[in-house]
Motif scaffolding. Structure first.
Motif, PDB file in Angstrom:
ATOM      1  N   ALA A 257      44.379  37.277  50.058  1.00 26.04           N
ATOM      2  CA  ALA A 257      44.274  37.823  48.697  1.00 26.04           C
ATOM      3  C   ALA A 257      44.074  36.696  47.678  1.00 26.04           C
ATOM      4  CB  ALA A 257      45.529  38.628  48.361  1.00 26.04           C
ATOM      5  N   GLU A 258      44.753  35.579  47.917  1.00 30.70           N
ATOM      6  CA  GLU A 258      44.652  34.445  46.999  1.00 30.70           C
ATOM      7  C   GLU A 258      43.230  33.857  47.031  1.00 30.70           C
ATOM      8  OE1 GLU A 258      46.889  30.319  46.911  1.00 30.70           O
ATOM      9  OE2 GLU A 258      48.259  31.946  47.406  1.00 30.70           O
ATOM     10  N   VAL A 259      42.671  33.750  48.231  1.00 31.91           N
ATOM     11  CA  VAL A 259      41.309  33.218  48.374  1.00 31.91           C
ATOM     12  C   VAL A 259      40.326  34.172  47.694  1.00 31.91           C
ATOM     13  CG1 VAL A 259      39.542  32.504  50.024  1.00 31.91           C
ATOM     14  CG2 VAL A 259      41.919  32.318  50.634  1.00 31.91           C
ATOM     15  N   HIS A 260      40.522  35.466  47.944  1.00 34.10           N
ATOM     16  CA  HIS A 260      39.641  36.478  47.376  1.00 34.10           C
ATOM     17  C   HIS A 260      39.646  36.370  45.840  1.00 34.10           C
ATOM     18  CE1 HIS A 260      37.507  40.376  47.533  1.00 34.10           C
ATOM     19  NE2 HIS A 260      38.036  40.510  46.328  1.00 34.10           N
ATOM     20  N   ARG A 261      40.857  36.214  45.276  1.00 33.29           N
ATOM     21  CA  ARG A 261      40.977  36.110  43.808  1.00 33.29           C
ATOM     22  C   ARG A 261      40.194  34.904  43.288  1.00 33.29           C
ATOM     23  NH1 ARG A 261      46.196  37.613  44.027  1.00 33.29           N
ATOM     24  NH2 ARG A 261      46.948  35.476  44.083  1.00 33.29           N
ATOM     25  N   ALA A 262      40.343  33.766  43.953  1.00 32.73           N
ATOM     26  CA  ALA A 262      39.680  32.538  43.489  1.00 32.73           C
ATOM     27  C   ALA A 262      38.155  32.693  43.573  1.00 32.73           C
ATOM     28  CB  ALA A 262      40.133  31.352  44.331  1.00 32.73           C
ATOM     29  N   LEU A 263      37.677  33.247  44.692  1.00 28.90           N
ATOM     30  CA  LEU A 263      36.231  33.389  44.864  1.00 28.90           C
ATOM     31  C   LEU A 263      35.658  34.432  43.913  1.00 28.90           C
ATOM     32  CD1 LEU A 263      36.069  33.257  48.775  1.00 28.90           C
ATOM     33  CD2 LEU A 263      35.340  31.461  47.193  1.00 28.90           C
ATOM     34  N   ARG A 265      36.856  35.196  40.995  1.00 33.37           N
ATOM     35  CA  ARG A 265      36.846  34.610  39.639  1.00 33.37           C
ATOM     36  C   ARG A 265      35.566  33.788  39.460  1.00 33.37           C
ATOM     37  NH1 ARG A 265      41.817  31.603  39.540  1.00 33.37           N
ATOM     38  NH2 ARG A 265      40.634  29.986  40.567  1.00 33.37           N
ATOM     39  N   PHE A 266      35.213  33.034  40.498  1.00 32.20           N
ATOM     40  CA  PHE A 266      33.995  32.219  40.428  1.00 32.20           C
ATOM     41  C   PHE A 266      32.745  33.113  40.372  1.00 32.20           C
ATOM     42  CE2 PHE A 266      30.575  30.438  43.172  1.00 32.20           C
ATOM     43  CZ  PHE A 266      30.065  29.545  42.243  1.00 32.20           C
ATOM     44  N   ARG A 267      32.697  34.142  41.245  1.00 35.11           N
ATOM     45  CA  ARG A 267      31.527  35.035  41.273  1.00 35.11           C
ATOM     46  C   ARG A 267      31.300  35.647  39.887  1.00 35.11           C
ATOM     47  NH1 ARG A 267      30.112  39.799  40.810  1.00 35.11           N
ATOM     48  NH2 ARG A 267      32.229  40.536  40.522  1.00 35.11           N
ATOM     49  N   ARG A 268      32.415  36.066  39.255  1.00 35.16           N
ATOM     50  CA  ARG A 268      32.291  36.690  37.930  1.00 35.16           C
ATOM     51  C   ARG A 268      31.847  35.675  36.882  1.00 35.16           C
ATOM     52  NH1 ARG A 268      37.192  38.508  36.614  1.00 35.16           N
ATOM     53  NH2 ARG A 268      37.713  38.967  38.757  1.00 35.16           N
ATOM     54  N   ALA A 269      32.334  34.437  37.004  1.00 35.08           N
ATOM     55  CA  ALA A 269      31.956  33.402  36.029  1.00 35.08           C
ATOM     56  C   ALA A 269      30.444  33.143  36.102  1.00 35.08           C
ATOM     57  CB  ALA A 269      32.736  32.116  36.308  1.00 35.08           C
ATOM     58  N   VAL A 270      29.878  33.184  37.313  1.00 37.58           N
ATOM     59  CA  VAL A 270      28.422  32.979  37.458  1.00 37.58           C
ATOM     60  C   VAL A 270      27.691  34.161  36.829  1.00 37.58           C
ATOM     61  CG1 VAL A 270      26.506  32.737  39.103  1.00 37.58           C
ATOM     62  CG2 VAL A 270      28.706  31.639  39.593  1.00 37.58           C
ATOM     63  N   GLU A 271      28.147  35.355  37.167  1.00 39.35           N
ATOM     64  CA  GLU A 271      27.515  36.587  36.667  1.00 39.35           C
ATOM     65  C   GLU A 271      27.521  36.637  35.141  1.00 39.35           C
ATOM     66  OE1 GLU A 271      29.904  40.030  37.543  1.00 39.35           O
ATOM     67  OE2 GLU A 271      28.142  41.266  37.855  1.00 39.35           O
TER      68      GLU A 271
END
Ligand SMILES: Nc1nc2c(ncn2[C@@H]2O[C@H](COP(=O)(O)OP(=O)(O)OP(=O)(O)O)[C@@H](O)[C@H]2O)c(=O)[nH]1
Length: 343
Positions: A257-263, A265-271
């Motif tokens: 869950a922690e990894v999913h949250r970090a990734l 967050r990054f995916r959304r920042a790119v979007e």
């Protein structure tokens, strides 16, 4: 003088950051006649700064952790006021510990992005100007040498770690998780054990960006994406440009869950980022857990399989290999047979 040069010679023969740090700490321990020298890395989390001790030299000997193993359990910087002052002001701080009868000196390790760590030198008396100069000189040497190491290990366009260092870095991680130290075993209680995870990030429809706007704009997208990566992930996460428009992130986290949250967050920042001239760009991400018995092609292969599913399902999303396997969305990767053919 000869003594100092011998230390410099011994420090600069290493190409490994943790050996370099151990060399700097040992040199100072001897040269300023310290009781103890410790090197702490500063971890910046959303909840504040944490300190993780990675190197220790004292009467009891030398202990250090490689870049890819956890050091001591991180403690909030607020529990060590002198360290907090050193990190926040980026200045040398000294405290007289009356109870312990020692003087604690904290030296900030400054890099472009802020304070990377703190070198703690504990002595029976305050350091005089000569000793302060020696400590600062060795820290300068350490910083310059880190920059040189960085230069040879970085991708020239994005500044991320290059493909050449990827195999070396993953090899070290696999070595560490396959041979945990006694300290690791003690620390690996279920509630605080940390696993390593590998994510492959691939820009969506990048060919269209190149075709529509030209390669220079394509390069600009890669550069900006690398910047978003640095801003999204923590300092201790390892970021690589794997080749072309493919990037790799190696993270340490306790749960999926922690990894999913970090990734995510990054995916959304790119979007959400408005790329100059181009506008919206998205990325797909496949990720997997690194296991002790893995080989590098197996890890990357699993993350790639998950990435393929993310692309097939519409792009701009994450896919976790283990979850896809559990849901029956993919089948187990074929293990390489081990038969080697030479031509
Ligand atoms: N500008 C630029 N382009 C690159 C670089 N490296 C690879 N590319 C281009 O990246 C594109 C990758 O395209 P594809 O692998 O077909 O995939 P895609 O268009 O991103 O589509 P999907 O991955 O399926 O979403 C190719 O056109 C490469 O020429 C680089 O360093 N700079």
């Amino acid at each position: 003088m000869i003594h100092v040069l011998k230390h410099v010679e011994s420090i600069t023969q290493h190409r490994d950051r943790s050996l370099l740090e151990a060399g700097v700490a040992s040199a100072l321990f001897e040269l300023v006649k310290a009781k103890e020298v410790n090197l702490y890395k500063v971890q910046s989390e959303e909840s504040g700064h944490f300190l993780e001790r990675v190197t220790h030299v004292g009467q009891d000997g030398l202990r250090f952790n490689s870049e890819f193993e956890p050091g001591s359990d991180p403690v909030p910087v607020s529990t060590r006021p002198e360290m907090q002052a050193c990190v926040e002001a980026a200045q040398i701080v000294r405290r007289h510990d009356e109870a312990g009868g020692v003087f604690v000196h904290c030296f900030p390790i400054r890099v472009e992005r802020g304070v990377l760590g703190v070198l703690e030198v504990i002595c029976a008396a305050p350091l005089d100007d000569d000793d302060l100069g020696t400590a600062e000189g060795f820290l300068g040497l350490y910083r310059n040498y880190l920059n040189l190491l960085d230069y040879s290990e970085r991708d020239t366009l994005t500044g991320l770690r290059n493909r050449k260092t990827f195999d070396e870095n993953i090899g070290k991680i696999l070595g560490n998780i396959a041979r945990p130290t006694d300290d690791d075993k003690r620390r690996r209680r279920p509630e605080d054990s940390h696993q390593h995870w590998l994510a492959v990030v691939d820009v969506d429809h990048f060919k269209r960006v190149n075709d529509q706007f030209g390669h220079l704009y394509g390069d600009e997208v890669l550069l900006l994406l690398a910047r978003i990566m640095r801003q999204s992930f923590r300092q201790q996460d390892k970021l690589f440009r794997f080749g072309g428009e493919e990037f790799v992130v190696v993270l340490r986290a306790a749960t999926e869950a922690e990894v999913h949250r970090a990734l995510e967050r990054f995916r959304r920042a790119v979007e959400d980022y408005n790329f100059p001239q181009i506008g919206r760009v998205t990325a797909s991400i496949g990720y997997t857990m690194i296991k002790p018995e893995d080989t590098i092609p197996e890890i990357v292969g699993r993350a790639d399989d998950a990435l393929y599913v993310a692309k097939e399902n519409g792009r701009n999303q994450l896919a976790n290999y283990e979850a896809l396997l559990a849901e029956g969305m993919i089948s187990v990767r074929e293990q390489p047979s081990g038969d080697i053919e030479l031509f």
